[in-house]
Write a protein that holds these residues in place. Structure first.
Motif, short mmCIF file in Angstrom:
data_model
loop_
_atom_site.label_atom_id
_atom_site.label_comp_id
_atom_site.label_asym_id
_atom_site.label_seq_id
_atom_site.Cartn_x
_atom_site.Cartn_y
_atom_site.Cartn_z
N HIS A 78 0.85 -1.20 0.00
CA HIS A 78 0.00 0.00 0.00
C HIS A 78 0.88 1.25 0.00
O HIS A 78 1.35 1.68 1.05
CB HIS A 78 -0.90 -0.04 1.24
N HIS A 80 1.47 5.31 -1.93
CA HIS A 80 1.07 6.39 -2.84
C HIS A 80 2.37 7.07 -3.30
O HIS A 80 2.51 8.28 -3.19
CB HIS A 80 0.20 7.42 -2.11
N HIS A 248 -9.74 1.98 1.19
CA HIS A 248 -9.27 2.73 2.36
C HIS A 248 -10.53 3.01 3.18
O HIS A 248 -11.47 3.61 2.67
CB HIS A 248 -8.77 4.12 1.95
N HIS A 271 -6.32 0.82 6.69
CA HIS A 271 -6.36 1.85 7.74
C HIS A 271 -6.93 1.28 9.04
O HIS A 271 -6.20 0.83 9.88
CB HIS A 271 -7.13 3.13 7.33
N ASP A 322 2.05 2.86 3.73
CA ASP A 322 1.13 3.90 3.27
C ASP A 322 1.93 5.13 2.81
O ASP A 322 1.45 6.27 2.93
CB ASP A 322 0.13 4.29 4.38
FE FE Z 1 -3.27 5.13 1.72
#
Ligand code: FE
Ligand code: NIG
Length: 414
Positions: A78, A80, A248, A271, A322
Motif C-alpha cells: 500500500h 502512494h 481505504h 487503515h 502507506d
Molecule cells: Fe493510503
C-alpha cells in the motif's frame, strides 16, 4: 539455470502449508529452518535442501550467505509513492493543531498534491518515482504496490498510471499499479459528485482495464471523500469489469465501509484506526485482509488500529508504509515494522507474517510470492543480522544485505 542460496544461519520460510495466508494465531508461526540451503531453478524455488546433502546438488551459481538470515522477499502492499511536491507546511500546521480533514476542506491536503501532479510532466514524475522504487528495493522489497489518485482527471490519472507502469518494463520486482481515482472529489467536481462518478465509472474504469494500466481499484471510503453509496456504485461497476477491489476505510470515521467491503468480498480494507467491536468481529471472520498502516498514525499523531484485538479475534492482518506526502511521509517498511511492535504490540513473528504472506494476499499475489515454499518465485530478502528480531529492534536502520527477485540479485549492500 540452477542457483543455490547456500548455508544461511536461518531461513524464515513463513510456510503456510499451501494455504497462502495466516490468520490469528497462525501469524505467530513463521517456520524457522536451520542447516538448509535453497535450490532455485529458472527463478522458482525448487527445493529446500539439508546442508548435509549439498554434495549431491549441482548448481550453475552459488550465492554464499553464511551467517545471514533469509526471509521471503518483503511485500509492500500500500503506497502512494507516485507524487510530486511537498506538504511540509501542512505537516507543521497540523502539529500546531489543524486537523487533516480541515486542511483538506480548505483545498489543501490531497488536493494540493493533485495540483503538483497536474503541473508535472510524465518525465518529471518518472524522475521523482525512480529513486523511491530503488529505495524500496534496498529494503528487501520484491513486490511493490503503487497507487494513482493524485491526478483525479481523465488525463492526469492515466498519466500517473503510465508513469507507474513504465517501471514494470525496467525493473525486475513486481510493481502493482492500483487505480485510486476515487481518492477525493477534485475541486472542479466539488458540487457535481455525479459528474465525477460518471467520469470514473464510464470512462476511466473501462479505459484503464482495456489498456492494461491496472487490475486493481482502490476507493477512499470516508465522510470527507466517498460515502457508502458512492463507494458501492464504484465497486459494482469495477466488479463488472473484473477489477480486484481494495478500500481505504475507517481512517477517521466509521461509516460502514468494512461491512460493505465484506459484502463485496473485497481483497483488503486498509487503515482501520477508527473501528468498533462489531466491525472487528465481522472482519475477523472474513477473507478480507486488514491492512494496518501505523506510519499514518505515527506521522499524523492519531490513534493506531487495534492490531492486537484483530489478531486475537482471528483476522488476516498485513502491514504497510502507506507512503504518501500527507499522512505518512515514511519510505521505510522496516520502521513501520518497529512501529507495529511499539505502538500496536505486535510480536516479531506476527510482523514478519504481515509484511510477507499476508501483504501478498492483499495484492492477490499470495499464490506466487510471500513465503519460501516450493514452486513459488525465488524472492528473498537477506539480512545481515544474528536474530530476525534485530530487523525490528534496530529502529530506522537498513540491515538488508541483498534483495533477490526471481533468483536474481537486484540489490546488494556495498
Ligand atoms: Fe493510503
Ligand atoms: O492513505 N487518506 C487517504 N489517502 C492517503 C493519504 C493521502 C494524502 O494525504 O495525500 C492515506 O492516508
Amino acid at each position: 539455470m540452477r542457483k543455490l542460496i547456500k548455508n544461511p544461519a536461518l531461513i524464515i520460510t513463513v510456510d503456510t502449508n499451501g494455504k497462502n495466508f495466516k490468520r490469528g494465531k497462525e501469524l505467530s508461526n513463521i517456520s524457522v529452518l536451520t542447516n538448509h540451503s535453497i535450490l532455485i531453478e529458472n527463478g522458482i524455488i525448487k527445493d529446500l535442501v539439508p546442508n548435509s546433502s549439498l554434495n549431491k546438488i549441482s548448481a550453475d551459481e552459488v550465492i554464499d550467505v553464511k551467517d545471514k538470515i533469509v526471509l521471503p522477499g518483503l511485500v509492500e502492499c500500500h503506497t502512494h509513492a507516485a507524487f510530486a511536491g511537498s506538504r511540509s507546511i501542512e505537516f507543521f500546521q497540523r502539529l500546531k493543531g489543524a486537523s487533516y480533514e480541515e486542511i483538506l476542506q480548505n483545498g489543501g491536503g490531497i488536493i494540493s498534491t493533485v495540483q503538483s501532479v497536474r503541473n508535472s510532466s510524465y518525465d518529471e514524475l518518472i524522475n521523482l518515482l525512480q529513486p523511491k522504487i530503488d529505495n524500496f528495493i534496498s529494503q528487501g522489497i520484491t513486490t511493490l504496490e503503487i497507487k494513482s489518485g493524485y491526478g483525479l482527471s481523465y488525463y492526469d490519472e492515466i498519466k500517473l498510471l503510465q508513469v507507474i507502469n513504465h517501471f514494470k518494463k525496467f525493473y525486475k520486482i513486481d510493481i502493482i499499479p492500483t487505480f485510486l481515482g476515487a481518492h477525493v472529489f477534485p475541486l472542479e467536481y466539488k458540487n457535481d459528485h455525479e459528474g465525477y462518478l460518471n467520469l470514473l465509472t464510464d470512462e476511466l474504469l473501462p479505459y484503464i482495464i482495456k489498456n492494461n494500466l491496472s487490475e486493481f481499484v482502490d476507493i477512499y471510503c470516508e465522510s470527507s471523500a466517498f460515502n457508502l453509496k458512492e463507494t458501492e456504485l464504484i465497486i459494482s461497476k469495477a466488479k463488472k469489469l473484473n477489477y480486484k477491489i481494495r478500500i481505504h476505510t475507517n481512517q477517521f470515521n466509521s461509516i460502514g465501509g468494512i461491512q460493505l467491503a465484506i459484502k463485496h468480498k473485497v481483497l483488503s480494507v486498509d487503515h482501520l484506526e477508527v473501528i468498533n467491536e462489531n466491525e472487528i468481529n465481522d472482519l475477523a471472520e472474513s477473507e478480507t485482509v486488514a491492512v494496518l498502516l501505523p506510519g499514518a498514525s505515527f506521522f499524523s499523531n492519531t490513534n493506531y488500529a487495534p492490531a492486537r484485538s484483530l489478531i486475537d479475534k482471528n483476522a488476516i492482518v498485513a502491514l504497510s508504509t502507506d507512503y504518501n506526502p500527507g499522512t505518512s511521509n515514511i519510505i521505510n517498511l522496516h520502521l513501520i515494522m518497529s512501529l507495529a511492535a511499539i505502538y500496536m504490540k505486535m510480536t516479531a513473528e506476527e510482523i514478519i507474517s504481515s509484511v510477507t504472506i499476508n501483504a501478498a494476499k492483499a495484492l492477490s499475489m499470495d499464490q506466487i510470492t510471500g513465503s519460501i515454499e516450493i514452486n513459488k518465485l525465488a524472492d528473498f530478502a537477506i539480512f545481515d543480522v544474528k536474530d530476525y528480531k534485530d530487523i525490528i529492534y534496530n529502529i530506522g536502520q537498513n540491515l538488508t544485505l541483498m534483495t533477490i527477485k526471481k533468483g536474481e540479485i537486484i540489490y546488494q549492500k556495498t
